[in-house]
Design a protein around this motif. Structure first.
Motif, short mmCIF file in Angstrom:
data_model
loop_
_atom_site.label_atom_id
_atom_site.label_comp_id
_atom_site.label_asym_id
_atom_site.label_seq_id
_atom_site.Cartn_x
_atom_site.Cartn_y
_atom_site.Cartn_z
N ALA A 70 0.83 -1.20 0.00
CA ALA A 70 0.00 0.00 0.00
C ALA A 70 0.87 1.25 0.00
CB ALA A 70 -0.93 0.01 1.21
N LEU A 71 0.38 2.29 -0.67
CA LEU A 71 1.05 3.59 -0.72
C LEU A 71 0.03 4.64 -0.31
CD1 LEU A 71 2.73 3.24 -4.24
CD2 LEU A 71 3.67 2.53 -2.03
N ARG A 72 0.44 5.62 0.46
CA ARG A 72 -0.50 6.63 0.94
C ARG A 72 0.01 8.04 0.67
NH1 ARG A 72 0.57 10.45 5.34
NH2 ARG A 72 -1.24 10.60 6.69
N ALA A 73 -0.94 8.92 0.27
CA ALA A 73 -0.68 10.35 0.18
C ALA A 73 -1.90 11.07 0.75
CB ALA A 73 -0.44 10.78 -1.27
N ASP A 74 -1.67 12.10 1.55
CA ASP A 74 -2.76 12.88 2.13
C ASP A 74 -3.06 14.09 1.24
OD1 ASP A 74 -0.24 13.88 2.74
OD2 ASP A 74 -0.49 13.71 4.89
N PHE A 75 -4.27 14.66 1.35
CA PHE A 75 -4.61 15.75 0.42
C PHE A 75 -5.34 16.93 1.06
CE2 PHE A 75 -7.99 12.47 -0.31
CZ PHE A 75 -9.14 13.20 -0.02
N ASP A 76 -5.35 17.04 2.38
CA ASP A 76 -6.00 18.19 3.02
C ASP A 76 -5.02 19.34 3.20
OD1 ASP A 76 -4.69 16.44 4.81
OD2 ASP A 76 -5.73 17.32 6.52
N ALA A 77 -5.57 20.54 3.37
CA ALA A 77 -4.77 21.75 3.56
C ALA A 77 -4.97 22.29 4.97
CB ALA A 77 -5.14 22.80 2.52
N LEU A 78 -4.42 23.48 5.23
CA LEU A 78 -4.43 24.06 6.57
C LEU A 78 -5.12 25.42 6.60
CD1 LEU A 78 -0.76 23.11 7.33
CD2 LEU A 78 -2.65 22.52 8.87
N PRO A 79 -5.67 25.82 7.76
CA PRO A 79 -6.29 27.15 7.88
C PRO A 79 -5.24 28.23 8.08
CG PRO A 79 -6.49 25.95 9.94
CD PRO A 79 -5.86 24.99 8.97
N ILE A 80 -4.43 28.44 7.05
CA ILE A 80 -3.33 29.40 7.09
C ILE A 80 -3.45 30.33 5.88
CG2 ILE A 80 -0.82 29.67 6.90
CD1 ILE A 80 -0.52 27.00 8.36
N MET A 96 -4.42 27.18 2.96
CA MET A 96 -3.17 27.02 2.22
C MET A 96 -2.63 25.60 2.34
SD MET A 96 0.50 28.80 3.06
CE MET A 96 1.98 28.31 2.15
N HIS A 97 -2.03 25.11 1.27
CA HIS A 97 -1.27 23.87 1.34
C HIS A 97 0.11 24.20 1.90
CE1 HIS A 97 -3.50 20.45 -0.09
NE2 HIS A 97 -4.00 21.15 -1.08
N ALA A 98 0.16 24.31 3.23
CA ALA A 98 1.39 24.72 3.90
C ALA A 98 2.18 23.53 4.43
CB ALA A 98 1.06 25.66 5.06
N CYS A 99 1.77 22.31 4.06
CA CYS A 99 2.49 21.14 4.56
C CYS A 99 2.95 20.22 3.44
CB CYS A 99 1.62 20.38 5.55
SG CYS A 99 2.55 19.31 6.66
N GLU A 134 -5.60 14.57 7.28
CA GLU A 134 -4.46 14.21 8.14
C GLU A 134 -4.25 15.24 9.24
OE1 GLU A 134 -0.72 14.30 9.95
OE2 GLU A 134 -1.19 15.79 8.42
N GLU A 135 -4.60 16.48 8.98
CA GLU A 135 -4.24 17.58 9.88
C GLU A 135 -5.12 17.70 11.12
OE1 GLU A 135 -1.60 19.13 9.63
OE2 GLU A 135 -0.96 19.21 7.53
N VAL A 136 -6.32 17.17 11.11
CA VAL A 136 -7.26 17.39 12.21
C VAL A 136 -7.70 16.07 12.81
CG1 VAL A 136 -9.52 18.32 12.82
CG2 VAL A 136 -8.07 19.56 11.20
N PRO A 137 -7.42 15.84 14.08
CA PRO A 137 -7.90 14.62 14.74
C PRO A 137 -9.43 14.55 14.70
CG PRO A 137 -6.26 15.75 16.09
CD PRO A 137 -6.62 16.69 14.97
N PHE A 359 9.70 26.17 7.52
CA PHE A 359 9.31 24.78 7.74
C PHE A 359 7.83 24.60 7.46
CE2 PHE A 359 9.01 20.74 10.20
CZ PHE A 359 10.09 20.10 9.61
N ASN A 360 7.41 23.35 7.39
CA ASN A 360 6.01 23.02 7.15
C ASN A 360 5.11 23.74 8.15
OD1 ASN A 360 7.94 20.77 6.54
ND2 ASN A 360 6.19 19.97 5.45
N HIS A 361 3.95 24.16 7.67
CA HIS A 361 2.91 24.88 8.44
C HIS A 361 3.20 26.37 8.56
CE1 HIS A 361 0.61 21.34 10.45
NE2 HIS A 361 1.25 20.91 9.37
N HIS A 362 4.20 26.87 7.89
CA HIS A 362 4.46 28.31 7.89
C HIS A 362 3.73 28.95 6.70
CE1 HIS A 362 6.62 32.14 7.65
NE2 HIS A 362 7.01 31.92 8.90
N PRO A 363 3.21 30.18 6.85
CA PRO A 363 2.50 30.82 5.72
C PRO A 363 3.37 31.09 4.50
CG PRO A 363 2.74 32.33 7.58
CD PRO A 363 3.10 30.98 8.09
N LYS A 364 4.70 30.96 4.64
CA LYS A 364 5.59 31.11 3.50
C LYS A 364 6.26 29.79 3.12
CE LYS A 364 6.63 36.03 4.11
NZ LYS A 364 7.68 37.07 4.31
#
Length: 396
Positions: A70-80, A96-99, A134-137, A359-364
């Motif tokens: 199996a191979l996995r890729a996530d596709f959700d974004a962040l409230p940034i 934004m896709h900040a991750c 992936e980002e939200v429990p 780094f990941n999760h930064h607005p830039k």
């Protein structure tokens, strides 16, 4: 590998489309539709709506018997709110896709399509997991496992883009590699009163402040110093009037732990401290304690297999394969690794000419899009060599 090289521009175009159109966890309806549409008309089994959201599982059955990977890729974004000025900047305000999940999805779509075209040569089965939330429990991974997507799977692999190294670098880490995490909320109920007469009241703020200080001793005095643990108080809601003794407050916190033993120690100690707070201050407490993602454990044998495979490949686009350090973030890929052995490895993506990347999760946050082809080829080599084990009895 030649097919992947010829489709590098397609990967980049897909990534840019997804980057322009990000969607938050559990709200990825259009992204899921885009992914499902990519597979429309292809000779493959596609299941949509898998798990507790928009999960998609694509099953590629090889023409010859063998193992299932199996191979996995996530596709959700962040409230940034994105602060990058790029031609494909997010069109959705405050999202934004900040991750790098856009990159994960882009490489895996093209890799999957190449595997579909080569299915007559595949010894075994490849399951492609496009995962939501992936980002939200509680995340999407746990529900996908519970839906039976990994039943019969022998191993699972995934990647995450990280700007810790330039494109062309692939990192790996054996054993516990990402921290687990938990959330807690504590409501302290006391009895309010006038600031001039504290003896006639019971101050919830004083009790809560004591807890904030005391809880920090868990890591310093209860956790093995060779293990990692973090207790963060992120919110202390005690706002009121300056001359009124508060009757109740709420505290919220984030917990990180490197392994299952540390998880159990921190949980036990927080529950014990809450009981002690009630006795010490004569208050009543309501504790909500919710473990989120478990620590991520990379199977040592499969991690060594990935490193050996990629080094042996001698690919011009994979310039360095090296061990990365253990990391503090969490990822619900850990749920897959609790079900079946596998490994989660890393693709360097530092933007060209940047010495100190965001780094990941930064607005830039940004990536070098050359990392897409590196990701596709790296996972491609791993899949080919792993399924060859069934055919040849070895990967030599």
């Amino acid at each position: 590998m030649k097919m992947l090289e010829e489709r590098e521009a397609e990967m980049i175009n897909i990534r840019r489309y997804l980057h322009e159109n990000p969607e938050l966890s559990f709200k990825e309806a259009k992204t899921a539709a885009y992914i499902a549409d990519f597979y429309r008309g292809k000779d493959v089994d596609v299941s949509t709506g898998v798990g507790n959201g928009y999960g998609i599982v694509v099953t590629i059955k090889g023409e010859k018997p063998g193992k299932t990977v199996a191979l996995r890729a996530d596709f959700d974004a962040l409230p940034i709110k994105e602060e990058l000025e790029i031609p494909f900047k997010s069109k959705n305000e405050g999202i934004m896709h900040a991750c790098g999940h856009d990159a994960h999805t882009a490489y895996l779509l093209v890799l999957a399509d190449c595997l579909i075209q080569l299915k007559e040569q595949i010894h075994g089965t490849v399951k492609i997991i496009h995962q939501h939330a992936e980002e939200v429990p509680p995340g999407g991974a746990k529900s996908i496992v519970e839906a039976g997507a990994l039943d019969g799977v022998d191993a699972i692999f995934g990647i995450h883009v990280l700007p810790m190294a330039p494109a062309g670098t692939v990192g790996y880490h054996s054993g516990y590699s990402f921290n687990g995490r938990a959330y807690f909320k504590l409501k302290v109920q006391a009895s309010g009163g006038h600031g001039s007469s504290p003896h006639k009241a019971n101050d919830a703020i004083v009790a809560g402040a004591y807890f904030v200080t005391a809880v920090q001793t868990i890591v310093s005095r209860r956790v093995n110093p060779l293990d990692a643990g973090v207790v963060t108080i992120g919110s202390f809601d005690g706002k009121g009037s300056f001359n009124v003794i508060k009757d109740s407050i709420e505290i919220e916190g984030d917990i990180r732990y490197s392994d299952d033993e540390t998880r159990d120690v921190i949980s036990k100690e927080i529950h014990r401290m809450v009981k002690g707070l009630e006795e010490l201050f004569g208050v009543s407490c309501k504790l909500t304690y919710e473990p989120d993602y478990p620590p991520l454990y990379n199977d040592p044998e499969l991690t060594a297999f990935v490193a050996k495979t990629l080094i042996k490949a001698g690919d011009k686009h994979i310039k360095e394969v090296k061990e990365f350090p253990k990391m503090a973030p969490s990822d619900d890929f850990a749920y897959y690794l609790e079900k079946v052995p596998g490994t989660y490895f890393y693709i360097g993506c530092t933007p060209k000419g940047v010495e100190e990347p965001y780094f990941n999760h930064h607005p830039k946050f940004d990536i070098d899009e050359a990392a897409l082809l590196v990701a596709a080829k790296s996972v491609g080599y791993v899949v080919c060599d792993y399924l060859n084990i069934e055919k040849d009895g070895s990967n030599d």
